[in-house]
Design a protein around this motif. Structure first.
Motif, PDB file in Angstrom:
ATOM      1  N   GLU A  56       1.545 -12.594   0.454  1.00 18.84           N
ATOM      2  CA  GLU A  56       2.048 -11.278   0.849  1.00 18.84           C
ATOM      3  C   GLU A  56       2.548 -10.493  -0.365  1.00 18.84           C
ATOM      4  N   GLN A  94      -0.527  -9.175  -2.121  1.00 21.50           N
ATOM      5  CA  GLN A  94      -1.295  -8.194  -1.355  1.00 21.50           C
ATOM      6  C   GLN A  94      -0.799  -6.772  -1.586  1.00 21.50           C
ATOM      7  N   TYR A 122      -1.992  -5.314  -4.922  1.00 23.29           N
ATOM      8  CA  TYR A 122      -3.455  -5.265  -4.854  1.00 23.29           C
ATOM      9  C   TYR A 122      -3.901  -4.083  -3.990  1.00 23.29           C
ATOM     10  N   ALA A 123      -3.263  -3.893  -2.835  1.00 27.28           N
ATOM     11  CA  ALA A 123      -3.600  -2.761  -1.961  1.00 27.28           C
ATOM     12  C   ALA A 123      -3.308  -1.433  -2.659  1.00 27.28           C
TER      13      ALA A 123
END
Length: 301
Positions: A273, A276, A279-280
């Motif tokens: 998490e 993420q 990265y997003a």
């Protein structure tokens, strides 16, 4: 018959790549397509030096060489700072010229902004996605691997790291990093070492700082590493920039299998998490930049 490797880019970077290729002596016919006709004499000493290589040959080529090339390596095209919309416009002309002359090989972007150029090359060429890729975060992955090995006192072969996102903003996937078969966080919890889990954050900051530099030499070393492997029929799993199977389409660096015939997809990488979120954010920034470039091109028509 040796495969043909085409190189296009500005003089300094092209000469640097050729010098490294002379040392590597890969079994390829290396063909330089000069950015400017006035650059041609500057390559002559390198052409002469290639006579000492057992496998590598170097020559200055013409547009007719596109039709025989297995790879087209695109370096930065100008020593001056060029705005991204102009670079993309130049890329479109390069793609058109290569296709008009029968090019059917792979396009490899080994300069800056490779994730954006990979996307637009895929868009303009109509080629299969597996034929177009950039070095992505693989240079930073190799750098992180060697740095971790040094800090932990093990050989680089014992370390498996993954860095995703884009070259300028590398994101270390610590959840996918291993020392031998052991996840690194588990290894650090049990290892008697001065390096601990808290130091991983500092190492991530260090990696971001190194990524802010041009790192031309590092990129070219990694390119040769990939070429050497695929020429020996030893495909690599590496995080290169490639078109992602999503809508809207964009290109980013995640692990794929790179072979002599192009890259092949692997199962989606599972990130934690905490990984993420950045990265997003990187993917959203890439999509925004693509939209801005496409908007600029539309306004110019």
């Amino acid at each position: 018959m040796k495969p043909t490797l085409l190189i296009q880019g500005e003089l300094t970077q092209t000469c640097q790549l050729l010098q490294q290729l002379l040392i590597a002596d890969l079994p390829v016919d290396c063909v330089v397509l000069p950015e400017h006709t006035t650059d041609t004499p500057q390559y002559q000493t390198l052409v002469v030096a290639s006579a000492l290589c057992a496998q590598l040959s170097i020559r200055v080529g013409t547009n007719t060489d596109y039709g025989q090339a297995a790879w087209l390596v695109v370096l930065d095209r100008s020593s001056a700072e060029v705005a991204l919309p102009e670079r993309v416009a130049n890329l479109r002309r390069l793609i058109s010229r290569s296709l008009e002359n029968g090019f059917q090989g792979q396009i490899i972007f080994a300069g800056q902004h490779d994730e954006l150029l990979t996307y637009f090359a895929w868009k303009y060429s109509g080629a299969a996605p597996g034929q177009i890729w950039g070095l992505g975060t693989y240079p930073m992955t190799r750098l992180l691997t060697c740095r971790l090995a040094e800090r932990l006192g093990v050989g680089p072969g014992a370390i498996q790291t993954t860095v995703v996102g884009r070259a300028a903003e590398p994101i270390p996937a610590w959840s996918r990093t291993y020392v031998g078969p052991t996840p690194i966080l588990m290894y650090l919890a049990t290892a008697d070492a001065k390096f601990n889990a808290d130091d991983l954050g500092k190492m991530g900051t260090w990696l971001q700082r190194e990524a802010a530099a041009s790192q031309t030499t590092l990129r070219l070393m990694v390119l040769i590493r990939i070429l050497r492997a695929v020429l020996a029929n030893q495909p690599l799993i590496v995080p290169v920039a490639h078109p992602q199977p999503t809508a809207p389409t964009y290109a980013a660096a995640t692990p794929v299998l790179v072979t002599a015939n192009g890259w092949k997809p692997l199962p989606n990488l599972a990130l934690s998490e905490d990984e993420q979120q950045p990265y997003a954010a990187t993917l959203a920034a890439i999509q925004d930049e693509i939209a801005q470039i496409e908007g600029t091109q539309t306004e110019g028509k």
